[in-house]
Design an enzyme around this catalytic site. Sequence first.
Site, PDB file in Angstrom:
ATOM      1  N   GLY A 113       2.275   1.861  10.809  1.00 55.75           N
ATOM      2  CA  GLY A 113       3.181   2.992  10.657  1.00 55.75           C
ATOM      3  C   GLY A 113       3.874   3.395  11.943  1.00 55.75           C
ATOM      4  N   ASN A 155       0.868  -1.185   0.000  1.00 58.95           N
ATOM      5  CA  ASN A 155       0.000   0.000   0.000  1.00 58.95           C
ATOM      6  C   ASN A 155       0.900   1.228   0.000  1.00 58.95           C
ATOM      7  OD1 ASN A 155      -1.824   2.022   0.506  1.00 58.95           O
ATOM      8  ND2 ASN A 155      -2.315   1.370   2.593  1.00 58.95           N
ATOM      9  N   TRP A 156       0.984   1.898  -1.143  1.00 59.70           N
ATOM     10  CA  TRP A 156       1.909   3.038  -1.256  1.00 59.70           C
ATOM     11  C   TRP A 156       1.335   4.311  -0.617  1.00 59.70           C
ATOM     12  CZ3 TRP A 156       3.890   2.540  -7.075  1.00 59.70           C
ATOM     13  CH2 TRP A 156       4.536   1.310  -7.209  1.00 59.70           C
ATOM     14  N   LYS A 157       0.089   4.250  -0.184  1.00 58.09           N
ATOM     15  CA  LYS A 157      -0.565   5.405   0.467  1.00 58.09           C
ATOM     16  C   LYS A 157      -0.371   6.667  -0.361  1.00 58.09           C
ATOM     17  CE  LYS A 157       0.084   3.230   4.923  1.00 58.09           C
ATOM     18  NZ  LYS A 157      -0.001   3.355   6.350  1.00 58.09           N
ATOM     19  N   SER A 197       3.237  -2.498  10.294  1.00 61.31           N
ATOM     20  CA  SER A 197       4.697  -2.547  10.427  1.00 61.31           C
ATOM     21  C   SER A 197       5.294  -3.899  10.038  1.00 61.31           C
ATOM     22  CB  SER A 197       5.124  -2.137  11.836  1.00 61.31           C
ATOM     23  OG  SER A 197       4.687  -0.817  12.111  1.00 61.31           O
ATOM     24  N   GLU A 226      -6.950   4.123   8.115  1.00 59.56           N
ATOM     25  CA  GLU A 226      -6.747   5.570   7.957  1.00 59.56           C
ATOM     26  C   GLU A 226      -8.022   6.223   7.423  1.00 59.56           C
ATOM     27  OE1 GLU A 226      -3.126   5.242   5.707  1.00 59.56           O
ATOM     28  OE2 GLU A 226      -2.125   4.574   7.540  1.00 59.56           O
ATOM     29  N   GLY A 253       2.737  -1.313   4.326  1.00 59.49           N
ATOM     30  CA  GLY A 253       2.759   0.117   4.012  1.00 59.49           C
ATOM     31  C   GLY A 253       4.184   0.587   3.772  1.00 59.49           C
ATOM     32  N   GLY A 254       4.792   1.123   4.824  1.00 56.65           N
ATOM     33  CA  GLY A 254       6.121   1.740   4.714  1.00 56.65           C
ATOM     34  C   GLY A 254       7.151   0.899   3.970  1.00 56.65           C
ATOM     35  N   HIS A 298      -9.602   0.820   4.844  1.00 55.96           N
ATOM     36  CA  HIS A 298      -8.323   0.986   5.552  1.00 55.96           C
ATOM     37  C   HIS A 298      -8.553   1.823   6.807  1.00 55.96           C
ATOM     38  CE1 HIS A 298      -4.221   2.128   6.478  1.00 55.96           C
ATOM     39  NE2 HIS A 298      -3.845   1.098   5.740  1.00 55.96           N
ATOM     40  N   GLU A 316      -5.321  -5.572  10.536  1.00 53.51           N
ATOM     41  CA  GLU A 316      -4.262  -4.599  10.826  1.00 53.51           C
ATOM     42  C   GLU A 316      -4.595  -3.877  12.128  1.00 53.51           C
ATOM     43  OE1 GLU A 316      -2.336  -3.188   6.932  1.00 53.51           O
ATOM     44  OE2 GLU A 316      -4.190  -2.081   7.131  1.00 53.51           O
TER      45      GLU A 316
HETATM   46  C1  PEP Z   1      -0.851  -0.205   5.904  1.00 49.16           C
HETATM   47  O1  PEP Z   1      -0.811   0.845   5.307  1.00 49.16           O
HETATM   48  O2  PEP Z   1      -1.814  -0.934   5.704  1.00 49.16           O
HETATM   49  C2  PEP Z   1       0.237  -0.560   6.813  1.00 49.16           C
HETATM   50  C3  PEP Z   1       0.163  -1.712   7.421  1.00 49.16           C
HETATM   51  O3  PEP Z   1       1.268   0.312   6.978  1.00 49.16           O
HETATM   52  P1  PEP Z   1       2.696   0.004   7.699  1.00 49.16           P
HETATM   53  O4  PEP Z   1       3.217  -1.277   7.086  1.00 49.16           O
HETATM   54  O5  PEP Z   1       3.559   1.184   7.364  1.00 49.16           O
HETATM   55  O6  PEP Z   1       2.436  -0.141   9.145  1.00 49.16           O
END
Ligand code: PEP
Length: 251
Positions: A173, A9-11, A213, A97, A234-235, A95, A167
């Site tokens: 994050g 997920n490049w957000k 993470s 967010e 994500g990251g 998601h 998640e």
């Molecule tokens: C996500 O965006 O779904 C996520 C899990 O981010 P991260 O891996 O950065 O925690």
Amino acid sequence: MRKPLIAGNWKLHKTLSESRALATDLASCLRNFAAADVVVAPVYTALATVAEALAGTPVKLAAQNCYPEETGAFTGEVSPLLLKDAGCAYVIIGHSERRQLLEESDHFINRKLIKALETGLKPILCIGETLQERESDQMLEVLTAQIKGGLANLSATHMAEVVIAYEPVWAIGTGKTATDEQAQEAHSFIRGLLQGLFTPEVAAATRMLDGGSVKPNNIYGLMAMDDIDGALVGGASLKAEDFLRIARFES
Ligand code: PEP
């Protein structure tokens, strides 16, 4: 029986040229990769560019969201139909967010899920509890409401296309990770819910990703858990080297 799936997920990251460069790197390294399904979700404006870079490879494209209508007076929104037209095979829905920042409800998320399925996109439904919910023993209640609300009115046939991403919000994050056992406990609980809502066959066949993470140093342990079939990243999906190591379960 459940093929692993690793989704990035490049957000809200990466310009067009940065998106093209990352997709091109992944495409060249994963051209013959078959050990897991790999999916990337760039921003809307980069979808067509990334689709072009991934063409002819097994790496699939996802959108990060969609609107539950096909066309019409919905300024600023993008429908599953247009996402499919841009080359998407998957769409991330619900998601945390978006649930937190845009106050998306389970009902709205369910409408998106149904529209995505009707259009032939595979939804990745995200669920997860906040730290406060976990610490006040509300975790199971929250996950139950998100699963029941998000998957309302879905048939067993629909479920064959649905992916669930667990998640925990406190791990997204933040660099804080659920232990393998904490993650497995939640995944096993969710699979039990699917069994009650649908059938044991549906529950056994549904792919469930872990998120929050996920990095090269924890993917191996997570993938060893019985009910974890992959990761939503994500990251660590923003750098080809890290994401490739995760896709190959290399610590
Ligand atoms: C996500 O965006 O779904 C996520 C899990 O981010 P991260 O891996 O950065 O925690």
